[in-house]
Design an enzyme around this catalytic site. Structure first.
Site, PDB file in Angstrom:
ATOM      1  N   LYS A  66      52.180  26.766  68.299  1.00 60.77           N
ATOM      2  CA  LYS A  66      51.149  26.732  69.335  1.00 60.77           C
ATOM      3  C   LYS A  66      49.802  26.478  68.675  1.00 60.77           C
ATOM      4  O   LYS A  66      49.401  27.202  67.774  1.00 60.77           O
ATOM      5  CB  LYS A  66      51.097  28.056  70.097  1.00 60.77           C
ATOM      6  CG  LYS A  66      52.180  28.251  71.137  1.00 60.77           C
ATOM      7  CD  LYS A  66      52.030  27.350  72.351  1.00 60.77           C
ATOM      8  CE  LYS A  66      50.822  27.714  73.193  1.00 60.77           C
ATOM      9  NZ  LYS A  66      50.929  28.998  73.885  1.00 60.77           N
ATOM     10  N   HIS A  67      49.122  25.441  69.125  1.00 59.77           N
ATOM     11  CA  HIS A  67      47.777  25.129  68.622  1.00 59.77           C
ATOM     12  C   HIS A  67      47.741  25.052  67.095  1.00 59.77           C
ATOM     13  O   HIS A  67      46.901  25.637  66.426  1.00 59.77           O
ATOM     14  CB  HIS A  67      46.748  26.110  69.162  1.00 59.77           C
ATOM     15  CG  HIS A  67      46.589  26.006  70.655  1.00 59.77           C
ATOM     16  ND1 HIS A  67      45.986  24.914  71.266  1.00 59.77           N
ATOM     17  CD2 HIS A  67      46.988  26.820  71.651  1.00 59.77           C
ATOM     18  CE1 HIS A  67      46.012  25.071  72.574  1.00 59.77           C
ATOM     19  NE2 HIS A  67      46.621  26.220  72.841  1.00 59.77           N
ATOM     20  N   ASN A 230      41.978  31.569  57.733  1.00 55.58           N
ATOM     21  CA  ASN A 230      42.749  32.491  56.915  1.00 55.58           C
ATOM     22  C   ASN A 230      44.059  32.851  57.624  1.00 55.58           C
ATOM     23  O   ASN A 230      44.103  32.907  58.844  1.00 55.58           O
ATOM     24  CB  ASN A 230      41.962  33.779  56.656  1.00 55.58           C
ATOM     25  CG  ASN A 230      40.828  33.590  55.683  1.00 55.58           C
ATOM     26  OD1 ASN A 230      40.919  32.838  54.731  1.00 55.58           O
ATOM     27  ND2 ASN A 230      39.731  34.295  55.951  1.00 55.58           N
ATOM     28  N   HIS A 391      43.854  23.460  56.877  1.00 54.82           N
ATOM     29  CA  HIS A 391      42.893  23.190  57.956  1.00 54.82           C
ATOM     30  C   HIS A 391      43.111  21.773  58.483  1.00 54.82           C
ATOM     31  O   HIS A 391      43.585  20.910  57.764  1.00 54.82           O
ATOM     32  CB  HIS A 391      41.461  23.310  57.450  1.00 54.82           C
ATOM     33  CG  HIS A 391      41.083  24.707  57.063  1.00 54.82           C
ATOM     34  ND1 HIS A 391      40.794  25.689  57.986  1.00 54.82           N
ATOM     35  CD2 HIS A 391      40.972  25.301  55.854  1.00 54.82           C
ATOM     36  CE1 HIS A 391      40.494  26.809  57.356  1.00 54.82           C
ATOM     37  NE2 HIS A 391      40.602  26.609  56.075  1.00 54.82           N
TER      38      HIS A 391
END
Length: 391
Positions: A66-67, A230, A391
């Site tokens: 999810k996301h 994180n 990221h």
């Protein structure tokens, strides 16, 4: 096919949108539906995770994304009767190892997995498709699908369910790029793999890491490679049970993931397993009711004015004392962190969720304090020397 047009980007106002290859053909084929921009971000990150888990452990693997972070990831280990009930597996349904992996991945955090993107390391079989059939999900990526599985999945979402096949032999270029604000970033891909050497530097007084702990710590590390930083992961018995992603503070990651792990443990409680749901209450509503029932706001679902909306009889509350007593029995949980723990408070929090083994990079100026805190609770900890920011 070298490019695929998408309906829009992250949001409907972001047009045009597409995925494409600068050289060669796309490694994915859309078999059904029309996946979007975020769908493919989830799909490609999740696929890397399960492919690496398969290679590292030799077991089928599944992930629920999810996301662009995993809500759950797991290996294809058998389910006992309690887990089958927790994960809403129908009585009598015979599960393949891949189906077990998906049930575990979805069951790690069922609230977060609502509307997930699924990744499967192996060809999707009929048993796995039958599990997916009854869950609210946006789509699935796998190296292939049996005819029976494909027929089942194509019935989801009124025939619009997103089904993507990926070439398992596809290997991306060693250097990757992305654009932000018109500026192109470039870096070498994170091709790091994990093996026995990953756990060679055990820094605590307790030096014993079992094979099962190494397996679960490897699961944590591979998941962390594809979790927005994180990030911290808790795992037990071949599956993630709590993921803390995208937090600015390491302790907030540890608390968030630990709270999710505690909810997973409490779902084993006889009072939770025995909740008398009405037959007309859907799975998502049951998940939501369980989440509230376990929380300090349980009156929102079992209060005098509302309990009959969900249950055939009014459940007794699960008291704070009962919850603490249940969690105090938990042990054998593993914990991985994508960067070093800066303070021993992370260990204190992890210990309350039954953590007995940890892997993290090390390198903090307070490593000695973190190690001392582990030693206080006889926790074994390995420094793997590698940061896993994503990221």
């Amino acid at each position: 096919m070298q490019e695929l047009e998408l309906k829009y980007g992250c949001n409907p106002n972001q047009k045009p949108a597409r995925i494409f290859m600068k050289e060669g053909e796309l490694p994915v084929t859309v078999l059904n539906g029309k996946p979007g921009y975020i769908n493919f971000l989830d799909a490609l990150n999740a696929w890397q995770l399960v492919k690496e888990l398969r290679a590292a452990t030799g077991l089928p693997a599944a992930a629920s994304f999810k996301h662009v972070s995993p809500a759950g990831a797991a290996l294809g280990l058998p389910l006992d009767d309690t887990l089958r009930k927790m994960y809403f597996v129908e009585d009598g349904l015979e599960l393949s190892p891949l189906a077990c992996a998906y049930a575990r991945a979805r069951g790690a955090d069922r609230m977060s997995s609502f509307g997930d993107w699924i990744a499967l390391s192996d060809e999707c079989d009929e048993a796995t498709a039958k599990l997916i059939q009854h869950e609210v999900s946006d789509g699935v990526i796998a190296p292939g699908y049996s005819d029976a599985a494909l027929a089942i999945l194509k019935t989801k979402r009124k025939g619009g369910y997103n089904i993507v096949a990926i070439d398992p032999a596809y290997k991306p270029a060693p250097v990757e790029q992305k654009d932000v604000f018109g500026v192109t970033f470039e870096q070498g891909r994170n091709e790091l793999a994990f093996g026995e050497e990953t756990f060679a530097n055990i820094v605590t007084k307790n030096k014993t890491l079992t094979d099962a702990q190494k397996r679960d710590l490897t699961l944590c590390l591979i998941a962390l490679k594809y979790t927005q930083s994180n990030s911290v992961c808790y795992a037990q018995d071949g599956q993630l049970i709590g993921v803390g992603a995208g937090q600015q503070s390491r302790i907030h990651c540890t608390r968030l993931a630990g709270n999710k792990a505690d909810i997973w443990q409490l779902r084993h409680h006889p009072k939770v397993l025995g909740l008398p749901f009405r037959d007309d209450v859907s799975r998502p509503n049951r998940d939501n009711a369980i989440d509230v029932y376990i929380s300090d706001e349980c009156e929102d679902v079992i209060g005098e004015a509302v309990w009959a909306e969900t249950f055939t009889e009014r459940p007794e509350p699960l008291t704070r004392e009962e919850k603490r007593a249940w969690l105090d029995r938990v042990t054998g949980v593993c914990l991985g962190s994508d960067a070093f723990f800066p303070f021993g408070d992370n260990i204190e929090r992890a210990r309350r969720s039954g953590v007995t083994a940890i892997v993290e990079p090390g390198g903090s100026i307070r490593d000695a304090q973190v190690i001392e805190t582990c030693d206080k609770y006889n926790i074994v900890m390995a420094f793997n020397g590698v940061r896993l920011f994503h990221h």
